[in-house]
Motif scaffolding. Sequence first.
Motif, mmCIF file in Angstrom:
data_model
loop_
_atom_site.group_PDB
_atom_site.id
_atom_site.type_symbol
_atom_site.label_atom_id
_atom_site.label_comp_id
_atom_site.label_asym_id
_atom_site.label_seq_id
_atom_site.Cartn_x
_atom_site.Cartn_y
_atom_site.Cartn_z
ATOM 1 N N LEU A 77 0.981 -1.348 0.001
ATOM 2 C CA LEU A 77 -0.078 -0.231 -0.134
ATOM 3 C C LEU A 77 1.040 1.463 0.042
ATOM 4 C CD1 LEU A 77 -2.800 -1.000 2.628
ATOM 5 C CD2 LEU A 77 -2.818 -1.091 -0.193
ATOM 6 N N GLN A 79 2.527 -0.671 -7.955
ATOM 7 C CA GLN A 79 2.261 0.377 -9.050
ATOM 8 C C GLN A 79 3.633 0.921 -9.730
ATOM 9 O OE1 GLN A 79 0.808 0.529 -6.076
ATOM 10 N NE2 GLN A 79 -1.065 1.671 -6.007
ATOM 11 N N ARG A 104 -7.427 -13.253 -4.052
ATOM 12 C CA ARG A 104 -8.049 -11.701 -3.989
ATOM 13 C C ARG A 104 -7.111 -10.515 -4.179
ATOM 14 N NH1 ARG A 104 -12.618 -9.430 -1.873
ATOM 15 N NH2 ARG A 104 -12.181 -7.721 -0.512
ATOM 16 N N LEU A 159 -5.752 -10.117 -7.779
ATOM 17 C CA LEU A 159 -6.831 -9.756 -8.734
ATOM 18 C C LEU A 159 -7.358 -8.085 -8.277
ATOM 19 C CD1 LEU A 159 -9.623 -12.737 -8.654
ATOM 20 C CD2 LEU A 159 -8.346 -11.785 -10.475
ATOM 21 N N LEU A 160 -7.292 -7.852 -6.927
ATOM 22 C CA LEU A 160 -7.668 -6.701 -6.923
ATOM 23 C C LEU A 160 -6.611 -5.479 -7.259
ATOM 24 C CD1 LEU A 160 -8.957 -6.849 -3.099
ATOM 25 C CD2 LEU A 160 -10.241 -6.111 -5.012
ATOM 26 N N ARG A 214 -6.775 -5.484 -11.142
ATOM 27 C CA ARG A 214 -8.149 -4.750 -11.459
ATOM 28 C C ARG A 214 -7.841 -3.318 -11.423
ATOM 29 N NH1 ARG A 214 -11.917 -7.126 -14.806
ATOM 30 N NH2 ARG A 214 -12.387 -9.425 -13.768
ATOM 31 N N SER A 215 -7.323 -2.869 -10.249
ATOM 32 C CA SER A 215 -6.916 -1.379 -10.105
ATOM 33 C C SER A 215 -5.959 -0.914 -10.886
ATOM 34 C CB SER A 215 -6.555 -1.187 -8.768
ATOM 35 O OG SER A 215 -5.131 -1.532 -8.594
ATOM 36 N N GLU A 216 -5.212 -1.565 -11.543
ATOM 37 C CA GLU A 216 -4.252 -1.028 -12.596
ATOM 38 C C GLU A 216 -4.999 -1.124 -14.134
ATOM 39 O OE1 GLU A 216 -1.077 0.355 -12.271
ATOM 40 O OE2 GLU A 216 -1.732 0.151 -10.227
ATOM 41 N N GLY A 217 -6.371 -1.418 -14.099
ATOM 42 C CA GLY A 217 -7.064 -1.232 -15.326
ATOM 43 C C GLY A 217 -7.257 -2.483 -16.250
ATOM 44 N N MET A 236 -8.590 -5.924 -17.409
ATOM 45 C CA MET A 236 -9.930 -6.717 -17.778
ATOM 46 C C MET A 236 -9.822 -7.895 -18.013
ATOM 47 S SD MET A 236 -11.908 -3.846 -16.777
ATOM 48 C CE MET A 236 -13.560 -4.233 -17.259
#
Lengths: 161, 140
Positions: free
Chosen positions: A105, A110, A137, A140-141, A144-147, A149
């Motif tokens: 976090l 990123q 999880r 996956l989270l 997904r948060s990095e865009g 799909m």
Amino acid sequence: MKASTAEAVTCALSVRRAAKTDIPQVIALDERVTGLAKSAYWHDAFERFGQRGLHERFFLVAEAAEAEPGPRMLGFIVGEVRVWEFGSEPCGWVLALSVEPRARLHGIGQALFAAISSEFKQAGVGKMRTMVARDNRLHLLFFRSEGMMAGPYIQLEKEID
Amino acid sequence: MKLQISSRLAIFALLQLAAEPDRQLSVAGIGEKYGISSHHLAKVMHVLARAGLVRSVRGAHGGHQFCGNARRTTLLDVIELYENIGADVFPSVGDRTSEGRALREVLGEIDDIARATLGSITIATMLKLVERRRASGRRT
């Protein structure tokens, strides 16, 4: 690692290619995260992704720029450009990603994701993929948060008779 | 797949509120945007408040305010307040046959994927998706 170290990494983080001397820390981090020591696997992965075909294979590590007590390596990401698997046009595959649990976090994932995206782009591909367990999880989270799909491929498997 | 209207309204309301976490928005204001009755939306908001995702603020400028964790609350968390995804617990025709069991296995696979997808997208990620849609809409 102390909390202050994790706070420092947000402003003093560098991402670079892995060196052979990083692999013991990669093994230790992976073991802390997965509970499994996979020494031979990571040495082999470094040979494949950190030493050969470097224009399309990437083994990157993130480290705190300033010397702090404890491990400086805070995470790693591994990927390569793959082509024409079942007709798939060239795309970047992320094969592994791990971040030091106590430093999560703070933008390390990123930073690693952005760095490998940039490498893939320089290698001439405009799309990246990965494969994540449905029950993972955390990954996956993050992806997904990095865009990311769902892609056009479905992963299949079977028990071999 | 289709979601019940309450699940859809809850997601829309949370997106609206989480996009402006410092503001209070009225049920009427949210309802107007999506063309839904305040009465139905009020019931939906009540469930969200009980789950600790929104709080109601009284007063002249009162309304509802997002108070959840947008980076931790997934679409599945919200939907499960109103319905069960893929919870086909009732017996169906032919369930005891080999064909019925094979069909149930395939449908179970679809449900598992749906749950994994909805459980991996947070309100924060949805806000990014909405923004991307908005930006691509501006470009065309």
